[in-house]
Design an enzyme around this catalytic site. Structure first.
Site, short mmCIF file in Angstrom:
data_model
loop_
_atom_site.label_atom_id
_atom_site.label_comp_id
_atom_site.label_asym_id
_atom_site.label_seq_id
_atom_site.Cartn_x
_atom_site.Cartn_y
_atom_site.Cartn_z
N SER A 34 0.81 -1.22 0.00
CA SER A 34 0.00 0.00 0.00
C SER A 34 0.84 1.27 0.00
O SER A 34 0.31 2.36 -0.18
CB SER A 34 -0.94 0.01 1.21
OG SER A 34 -0.21 0.06 2.41
N LYS B 277 -6.60 5.34 7.70
CA LYS B 277 -5.44 6.09 7.21
C LYS B 277 -5.76 7.58 7.08
O LYS B 277 -4.95 8.43 7.48
CB LYS B 277 -4.99 5.51 5.87
CG LYS B 277 -4.38 4.12 6.00
CD LYS B 277 -4.02 3.52 4.66
CE LYS B 277 -3.36 2.15 4.82
NZ LYS B 277 -3.02 1.52 3.54
#
Length: 802
Positions: free
Chosen positions: A650, A693
């Site tokens: 990611s 996030k």
């Protein structure tokens, strides 16, 4: 590039679409919502009459697998299915092998009560009857008759002996002796030896003749004694039959449709006469054993051990939470009496398989596999379709201890195992019998589509939980907030989580806060309070990380620009609680052969997936800038202040952007953080934990320095996953924070570096004022420098030759 709008960051429920004001107005669901596939599998398996169609329910814990099964069985059980009462009774011919009796539901308990009543009466009436004058008179008459016949026969022999001066004396009970007489006294050995030889011979001759007659008489006495015993037994049986005969006849008539029971009652009739002592004598040992085994003080020999008692028109559904060998297959108890261990058929105890026989047994697969010998025993029973009660000691040892071997009971049961997918796959791979015995897999969904209809079903599901758990009902706003939180759990705006355990916990905690506030209904504010309380209880480790950001221990920049430095985002999980954190990634370049050094991999802190991501971005760089000429520039990338393993791809988009900045020399905005993976064509791929996030970087900005230009860049494919918390949404609404979605590396470069990445012309050249153009120009200079050096070396060699 425009930032995402509020409706793209959070999909709220349209409350006016709900046709109710509270869950009190909704009809509770009879089944678990969203599990149509699993319900169809269960319906098929339970309807199949053949063996082997047992069910393995696959899914994570908390999806409501057990609840769904119990509700389904509650409403769809076929009451025509056969179930029975099972009893163990004494086997008078072979005591080590107790007999099993199969009776219709409820009649096993009747038989047990009938036998207890019969034995209770006999315990009182037998001693009274056999101590009565009438019985004693008849018994005495038989005894006198036998004694008279015996006395007359022996008297004949004795009188004949007296005529020859020989006496018949009794030496032991039943033992007789012929002795020569010396007047009134028997001859001694000396006096007999002193007799003339002819007298001695005469005595011996007569004694031999008399002994023959005596033996004939004794044989007759033995026959008379046997006849007396038979007549006494007949008298006992006749007397006992006068007490119990009509009662046994009534029982036989009552159970005439059950051949095994009739056969057992007839054997009881025959055995009673042979064991009158049980009723006539006080047996302290039997009383002590009855007391030790918590049984009634009745003759154990004739009691009925009701192993399983079923109710009429009810199919048994048994949940076994602790499937040990004894709990599942039953066992034989022992009683210690005066240092000896005693057992009999009345101490046989049932297991879950016995109680579920004719119905359904639900168990956890992991617990079954953890217990020794249970899995093999279960498969053996399912294959044989019968249950044999064996002691676990016999399974585990080689000793030949004496124990009971009860007759096996026919088995007709459907097994439902609950387990995760990993266990299911292991059983499929390593146990060839598993597929034959568990032919049906009920695969439980983790999520369901979020539509207007499914939201209404979910509201009914919430109503069901409120009723089942005896909680306050929810108003419309609370239902909407729970549904929105369910989408957050599913990490998708158009999906709803089916993790029933989490929703039930949220309802319980919301109910607590509503009652604390004195409310009569759960509102949206109570749901919010419950969520906030759960976050606070689990956020100690998160706050420790945030403290390191606040005091500068962890270096993060949230303002300004920097070459080769970017804020990547990661998710940290701490036992059920997840939160996002920024990580600084840096990249440096130097003259070299075009390699990209992954410091994390080289020091063995990078996982396989992370290393794969770095290789992909290296391939992307080469495909853009080293198609015809080599790159004379190497680079290294790393996660700063990382002391643990890094895995996942990611951060590969952020790593690539840091490399592009380092190679081009163009700085990156530090007020933006980035997440996303990239493929070899520069397309940005979705990642997990998007909400955590975004919220993690927002909290970091609030801790360090907050400016209105801060935000997060994420893959466009992750927009559908966004269900951000209210604090971030408020900041976006006030234009203090932004979220951007990108589809390609070029989109991300334009946002981070403030200029376009650039499109190549027909000759493959990028515009000079573009980011890629800057890279191309730098590489051109390095290649020119390389050519000049090679030319200088060549000229030097030629001059040396000349």
């Amino acid at each position: 590039m425009k930032a995402l709008s509020l409706h793209q960051l959070y999909k709220a429920c349209v409350l006016k679409e709900f046709p109710f004001r509270s869950t009190r107005q909704l009809e509770p669901l009879a089944e678990i919502v969203g599990q149509n596939r699993a319900q169809e599998a269960v319906r098929f398996a339970l309807a199949m009459p053949h063996g082997g169609y047992n069910v393995y329910a696959v899914g994570r814990n908390g999806l409501g697998k057990r609840t769904m099964m119990l509700r389904y069985l509650e409403h769809h059980v076929d009451t025509r299915q056969q179930c029975h009462d099972w009893c163990y009774v004494a086997n008078f011919e072979e005591p080590r092998v107790p007999r099993v009796l199969k009776l219709p539901p409820g009649r096993g308990n009747q038989l047990r009560q009938d036998m207890e009543r019969l034995m209770g009466r006999l315990m009182k009436m037998v001693p009274q009857t056999f101590d009565s004058d009438a019985f004693l008179e008849r018994a005495e008459q038989l005894k006198d008759e036998f004694g008279k016949k015996q006395e007359e026969a022996l008297e004949k022999v004795a009188s004949q002996a007296r005529r020859h001066n020989i006496s018949l004396t009794v030496t032991t009970p039943g033992g007789y002796r012929l002795v020569a007489m010396n007047g009134e006294e028997p001859h001694t050995a000396e006096s007999f030896a002193a007799l003339p030889e002819d007298k001695r011979d005469k005595f011996e001759e007569q004694i031999d003749k008399l002994e023959k007659k005596l033996r004939q008489v004794l044989r007759k006495v033995a026959d008379w004694e046997q006849e007396y015993a038979e007549r006494q037994h007949a008298l006992n049986q006749e007397t006992l039959n006068s007490i119990s005969g009509h009662q046994l006849d009534e029982l036989i008539e009552k159970y005439r449709d059950l051949e095994d029971v009739v056969r057992y009652l007839e054997s009881v009739r025959e055995d009673l006469a042979d064991n009158l002592d049980i009723f006539l004598e006080e047996n302290d040992e039997q009383a002590a054993i009855a007391y030790a085994s918590l049984d009634k003080k009745l003759p154990r020999r004739y009691l009925v051990n009701l192993l399983v008692h079923q109710k009429t028109n009810e199919v048994p559904v048994v949940v076994e939470d602790n499937p040990t060998y004894h709990n599942l297959f039953g066992y034989v108890e022992n009683v210690t009496f005066k240092g000896s261990v005693f057992t009999d058929f009345s101490l046989v105890r049932p297991g879950s398989l016995h109680r579920a026989n004719g119905g359904y047994l639900l168990m956890d697969a992991i617990k079954v596999l953890e217990q020794p010998f249970v899995w093999d025993g279960l498969k053996r029973s399912l294959r044989a379709r019968s249950m044999q009660i064996n002691s676990l000691e016999r399974e585990m040892t080689l000793s030949g201890t004496i124990s009971l071997e009860p007759e096996p009971i026919p088995l007709d049961v459907k097994i439902v195992l609950f387990g995760d997918r990993e266990t299911w796959m292991l059983l499929q791979e390593y146990d060839p019998e598993f597929s034959e015995l568990f032919r049906v897999t009920a695969d439980f969904e983790n999520e369901m589509d979020r539509t207007a209809d499914s939201q209404l079903l979910y509201a009914k599901f919430i109503a069901s939980l409120s009723i089942d758990k005896q909680l306050l009902h929810c108003d419309r706003r609370a239902v909407g907030r729970i549904i929105e939180h369910s989408s957050r759990m599913a990490e998708h705006q158009d999906r709803l989580s089916l993790h029933a355990a989490d929703i039930a916990n949220l309802l319980r905690e919301s109910d607590y806060w509503a009652r604390q506030a004195g409310g009569t209904m759960i509102g949206a504010e109570h749901v919010e309070q419950a969520l906030a309380s759960a976050r606070y209880r689990s956020s100690r480790i998160r706050d420790q990380f945030y403290e390191s950001l606040r005091d500068g221990s962890t270096l993060i920049s949230t303002t300004g620009k920097q070459v080769g430095q970017i804020n990547a985002l990661s998710v940290v999980s701490t036992g059920g609680f997840e939160f996002g954190l920024p990580n600084r990634i840096t990249a440096t370049t130097y003259y070299g052969g075009g390699d990209v050094i992954d410091i994390e991999r080289d020091v063995k802190l990078g996982g396989n997936i992370h290393s794969k991501g770095v290789m992909i971005l290296s391939a992307w760089l080469a495909s853009r800038f080293a198609v015809t000429d080599p790159m004379h520039l190497s680079a290294s990338i790393t996660f700063e202040q990382n002391y643990g393993e890094v895995d996942g791809d990611s951060a590969s988009l952020a790593e690539l952007c840091a490399l592009i900045s380092a190679i081009s020399g163009i700085p990156i905005r530090q007020d933006l953080a980035m997440t996303g993976s990239v493929n070899q064509f520069g397309q940005v791929q979705p990642i997990g934990g998007a909400n955590e996030k975004v919220e993690g970087f927002y909290q970091t900005c609030q801790l360090i320095q907050s400016v209105s230009t801060q935000g997060v860049i994420l893959p466009a494919a992750n927009v559908q996953n966004l269900m951000l918390d209210k604090e971030v949404l408020q900041a976006v609404r006030e234009r203090r924070f932004s979220v951007y979605a990108v589809s390609t590396v070029e989109d991300a470069v334009a946002l981070l570096m403030g200029r376009q990445a650039g499109e190549p012309d027909k000759k493959g050249r990028f515009p000079k004022n573009s980011v890629y153009g800057a890279i191309q120009q730098r590489l051109d200079k390095l290649r020119e420098h390389e050519r000049q050096e090679q030319a200088a070396v060549h000229d030097s060699k030629e001059s040396t030759v000349h």
